[in-house]
Design an enzyme around this catalytic site. Sequence first.
Site, PDB file in Angstrom:
ATOM      1  N   TYR A  38       8.170 -43.418  -0.263  1.00 17.94           N
ATOM      2  CA  TYR A  38       9.065 -42.502  -0.976  1.00 17.94           C
ATOM      3  C   TYR A  38       8.347 -41.883  -2.172  1.00 17.94           C
ATOM      4  O   TYR A  38       8.492 -40.693  -2.451  1.00 17.94           O
ATOM      5  CB  TYR A  38      10.332 -43.228  -1.449  1.00 17.94           C
ATOM      6  CG  TYR A  38      11.357 -42.263  -1.988  1.00 17.94           C
ATOM      7  CD1 TYR A  38      12.311 -41.687  -1.139  1.00 17.94           C
ATOM      8  CD2 TYR A  38      11.349 -41.866  -3.326  1.00 17.94           C
ATOM      9  CE1 TYR A  38      13.224 -40.774  -1.609  1.00 17.94           C
ATOM     10  CE2 TYR A  38      12.273 -40.943  -3.803  1.00 17.94           C
ATOM     11  CZ  TYR A  38      13.207 -40.396  -2.943  1.00 17.94           C
ATOM     12  OH  TYR A  38      14.108 -39.477  -3.412  1.00 17.94           O
ATOM     13  N   ASP A  66       2.799 -14.499  -5.334  1.00 22.24           N
ATOM     14  CA  ASP A  66       3.338 -14.933  -4.049  1.00 22.24           C
ATOM     15  C   ASP A  66       2.142 -14.982  -3.104  1.00 22.24           C
ATOM     16  O   ASP A  66       1.705 -13.966  -2.570  1.00 22.24           O
ATOM     17  CB  ASP A  66       4.405 -13.951  -3.563  1.00 22.24           C
ATOM     18  CG  ASP A  66       5.022 -14.394  -2.234  1.00 22.24           C
ATOM     19  OD1 ASP A  66       4.395 -15.219  -1.537  1.00 22.24           O
ATOM     20  OD2 ASP A  66       6.101 -13.904  -1.891  1.00 22.24           O
ATOM     21  N   PHE A  97      10.409  -8.860  -1.779  1.00 21.76           N
ATOM     22  CA  PHE A  97      10.538  -9.647  -0.562  1.00 21.76           C
ATOM     23  C   PHE A  97      11.935 -10.266  -0.584  1.00 21.76           C
ATOM     24  O   PHE A  97      12.444 -10.620  -1.637  1.00 21.76           O
ATOM     25  CB  PHE A  97       9.461 -10.735  -0.447  1.00 21.76           C
ATOM     26  CG  PHE A  97       9.609 -11.489   0.849  1.00 21.76           C
ATOM     27  CD1 PHE A  97       9.225 -10.902   2.039  1.00 21.76           C
ATOM     28  CD2 PHE A  97      10.202 -12.737   0.889  1.00 21.76           C
ATOM     29  CE1 PHE A  97       9.423 -11.552   3.248  1.00 21.76           C
ATOM     30  CE2 PHE A  97      10.396 -13.399   2.098  1.00 21.76           C
ATOM     31  CZ  PHE A  97      10.006 -12.798   3.287  1.00 21.76           C
ATOM     32  N   THR A  98      12.542 -10.393   0.588  1.00 22.01           N
ATOM     33  CA  THR A  98      13.960 -10.775   0.692  1.00 22.01           C
ATOM     34  C   THR A  98      14.322 -12.004  -0.152  1.00 22.01           C
ATOM     35  O   THR A  98      15.129 -11.913  -1.076  1.00 22.01           O
ATOM     36  CB  THR A  98      14.332 -11.024   2.162  1.00 22.01           C
ATOM     37  OG1 THR A  98      13.399 -11.955   2.713  1.00 22.01           O
ATOM     38  CG2 THR A  98      14.286  -9.727   2.954  1.00 22.01           C
ATOM     39  N   LYS A 146       2.888 -19.784   6.621  1.00 24.66           N
ATOM     40  CA  LYS A 146       2.143 -18.577   7.032  1.00 24.66           C
ATOM     41  C   LYS A 146       0.651 -18.921   7.053  1.00 24.66           C
ATOM     42  O   LYS A 146       0.200 -19.633   7.930  1.00 24.66           O
ATOM     43  CB  LYS A 146       2.439 -17.418   6.084  1.00 24.66           C
ATOM     44  CG  LYS A 146       3.878 -17.318   5.552  1.00 24.66           C
ATOM     45  CD  LYS A 146       4.926 -17.004   6.573  1.00 24.66           C
ATOM     46  CE  LYS A 146       6.373 -16.952   6.109  1.00 24.66           C
ATOM     47  NZ  LYS A 146       6.752 -16.462   4.831  1.00 24.66           N
ATOM     48  N   ARG A 155      12.818  -4.617   9.881  1.00 25.31           N
ATOM     49  CA  ARG A 155      12.530  -4.611   8.455  1.00 25.31           C
ATOM     50  C   ARG A 155      12.894  -3.215   7.967  1.00 25.31           C
ATOM     51  O   ARG A 155      12.039  -2.329   7.888  1.00 25.31           O
ATOM     52  CB  ARG A 155      11.059  -4.929   8.172  1.00 25.31           C
ATOM     53  CG  ARG A 155      10.743  -6.413   8.090  1.00 25.31           C
ATOM     54  CD  ARG A 155      11.535  -7.086   7.011  1.00 25.31           C
ATOM     55  NE  ARG A 155      11.199  -8.510   6.830  1.00 25.31           N
ATOM     56  CZ  ARG A 155      12.114  -9.467   6.586  1.00 25.31           C
ATOM     57  NH1 ARG A 155      13.393  -9.184   6.579  1.00 25.31           N
ATOM     58  NH2 ARG A 155      11.744 -10.712   6.368  1.00 25.31           N
ATOM     59  N   PHE A 207      20.414  -9.860   7.313  1.00 21.25           N
ATOM     60  CA  PHE A 207      19.642  -9.611   8.542  1.00 21.25           C
ATOM     61  C   PHE A 207      19.560 -10.837   9.442  1.00 21.25           C
ATOM     62  O   PHE A 207      19.411 -10.716  10.647  1.00 21.25           O
ATOM     63  CB  PHE A 207      18.226  -9.102   8.196  1.00 21.25           C
ATOM     64  CG  PHE A 207      17.422 -10.049   7.346  1.00 21.25           C
ATOM     65  CD1 PHE A 207      17.542 -10.034   5.971  1.00 21.25           C
ATOM     66  CD2 PHE A 207      16.536 -10.935   7.931  1.00 21.25           C
ATOM     67  CE1 PHE A 207      16.806 -10.907   5.184  1.00 21.25           C
ATOM     68  CE2 PHE A 207      15.794 -11.813   7.159  1.00 21.25           C
ATOM     69  CZ  PHE A 207      15.935 -11.809   5.778  1.00 21.25           C
TER      70      PHE A 207
HETATM   71  C1  LIG Z   1       8.033 -16.177   4.084  1.00 22.07           C
HETATM   72  C2  LIG Z   1       7.848 -15.618   2.767  1.00 22.07           C
HETATM   73  C3  LIG Z   1       8.482 -16.166   1.645  1.00 22.07           C
HETATM   74  C4  LIG Z   1       9.503 -17.277   1.730  1.00 22.07           C
HETATM   75  O1  LIG Z   1       8.985 -18.439   2.245  1.00 22.07           O
HETATM   76  P1  LIG Z   1       9.801 -19.428   3.202  1.00 22.07           P
HETATM   77  O2  LIG Z   1       8.819 -20.487   3.527  1.00 22.07           O
HETATM   78  O3  LIG Z   1      10.260 -18.660   4.392  1.00 22.07           O
HETATM   79  O4  LIG Z   1      10.957 -19.959   2.411  1.00 22.07           O
HETATM   80  C5  LIG Z   1       8.187 -15.612   0.415  1.00 22.07           C
HETATM   81  N1  LIG Z   1       7.359 -14.558   0.288  1.00 22.07           N
HETATM   82  C6  LIG Z   1       6.758 -14.001   1.345  1.00 22.07           C
HETATM   83  C7  LIG Z   1       5.835 -12.854   1.145  1.00 22.07           C
HETATM   84  C8  LIG Z   1       6.977 -14.497   2.624  1.00 22.07           C
HETATM   85  O5  LIG Z   1       6.401 -13.911   3.665  1.00 22.07           O
END
Ligand SMILES: *Cc1c(COP(=O)(O)O)cnc(C)c1O
Length: 460
Positions: A75, A218, A127-128, A261, A385, A451
């Site tokens: 843990y 980011d 970004f969303t 990613k 998008r 979306f």
């Molecule tokens: C995917 C993504 C996020 C969010 O990350 P999650 O792992 O999906 O929560 C933030 N910024 C960018 C540019 C992304 O592509």
Amino acid sequence: MKNIKRSWAEPYKMKMVELLKMTTPEHRKKALKEAGYNTFLLKSDDVYIDLLTDSGTSAMSDRQWAGMMMGDEAYAGSRNFYHLEEVVKEVYGYKYLVPTHQGRGAENILSKILIKKGDIIPGNMYFTTTRLHQELAGGKFEDIIIDEAHDPENEFPFKGNVDLHKLEKLIKKYGAGKIPYVSIATSVNMAGGQPISMQNLKELRTLTKKNKIRIIHDMTRVAENAYFIQQKEKGYEKKTIKEIVKEINSYTDGATMSAKKDALVNIGGFLAINEWEIFEEARNMVVVYEGLHTYGGLAGRDMEAMAIGIAESVSADHIKARVGQVIYLGNKMIDYNIPIVKPIGGHGIFVDAKKFLPHIPQEQFPAQTLAAELYLDAGVRTMERGIVSAGRKANGENYFPKLELVRFTIPRRVYTQAHMDVIAESAAYVYDRRKKIKGMKMVYEPKYLRFFQARFQPLK
Ligand SMILES: *Cc1c(COP(=O)(O)O)cnc(C)c1O
């Protein structure tokens, strides 16, 4: 023999394969209707080639799978956390690490710590999830990306760049005290995976330093951005991806990461920061939202796979084949005259739905419609998008983004060149009969990030 071209190829071979389900047009028609014409609501079993996202869909290496067996599921104080911490420091150069279950977990914590009600957060395109967390914390996002980024035809190589004049204007208008940080994405997702240049980042650092404003990075696709800098920016031809990644990060004060990613894992993320005070607060807050600060919502094995994936993600052979495959698909589409965003970005091909379906007004969701049509044709799942993703403003009005795109996102190390051929051929087939395609209406709209779960019906 001098004119023979040298092709790129994958720096790996296959040890195991995942069998795909082939479907008939009738089956797809039924499945699409059941999914409310939203590709997010399709069952994965009904999809042949899945280009919905490159998030968490990468194939892990044999070494990462071996790492999974080395999970220390204690843990507190798991050895995999310390390994991850060491790799983040070594590869990315940030001082302090807080693991989170994925990128948005880090965005939530960071936004809550740094943003006060009424603050302004300038960024190189929204970004969303990032913008939503900024807004939920009481901030307002302001787009400071260069105008070229909004023009799918413009071939400027660094469309992720910040327009420094736009930032200066915001500083003048609101005062630097109202800007807790500038939010900078590498390989700007919503612009089509477009990179920011090192030169621009350096200038941004100078301007923000003068005004005592932080830069939060980011860094979800930083390795892909580094590849474009190496290929296109003067002075970086001989630098390694690893060196470029570290230099990018050195001009920023902290980062949020979706390791799903670049970092080649199916789940995971983190917040990395250089300031001790912010780290201390984040390390405390993560306990509320994610889990103890040495696991942040992840299993020990997940952190181990992430640590190994991060190291693999900055290898020259990996990144060349990864981006090479995307460029291969993009060039095929260009050969078929399909209107795509140029230059070709790092993680996918973005088709310009306004150009593809010029007879469908934006209120009738051209990109959403096109994604549905592509699925019907050959079972290739893409995503919208455009206006659906952009959502509504605080006052309830729709955002009308300039870019109305369909994203063909390529998972890392998953599909073959023959799959790329099938995808391009299917897109060409749909393009051929584009004039017969009609728009859609939205019949269900969720409140947040619509979306993902919105439902549609084709117009008669
Ligand atoms: C995917 C993504 C996020 C969010 O990350 P999650 O792992 O999906 O929560 C933030 N910024 C960018 C540019 C992304 O592509």
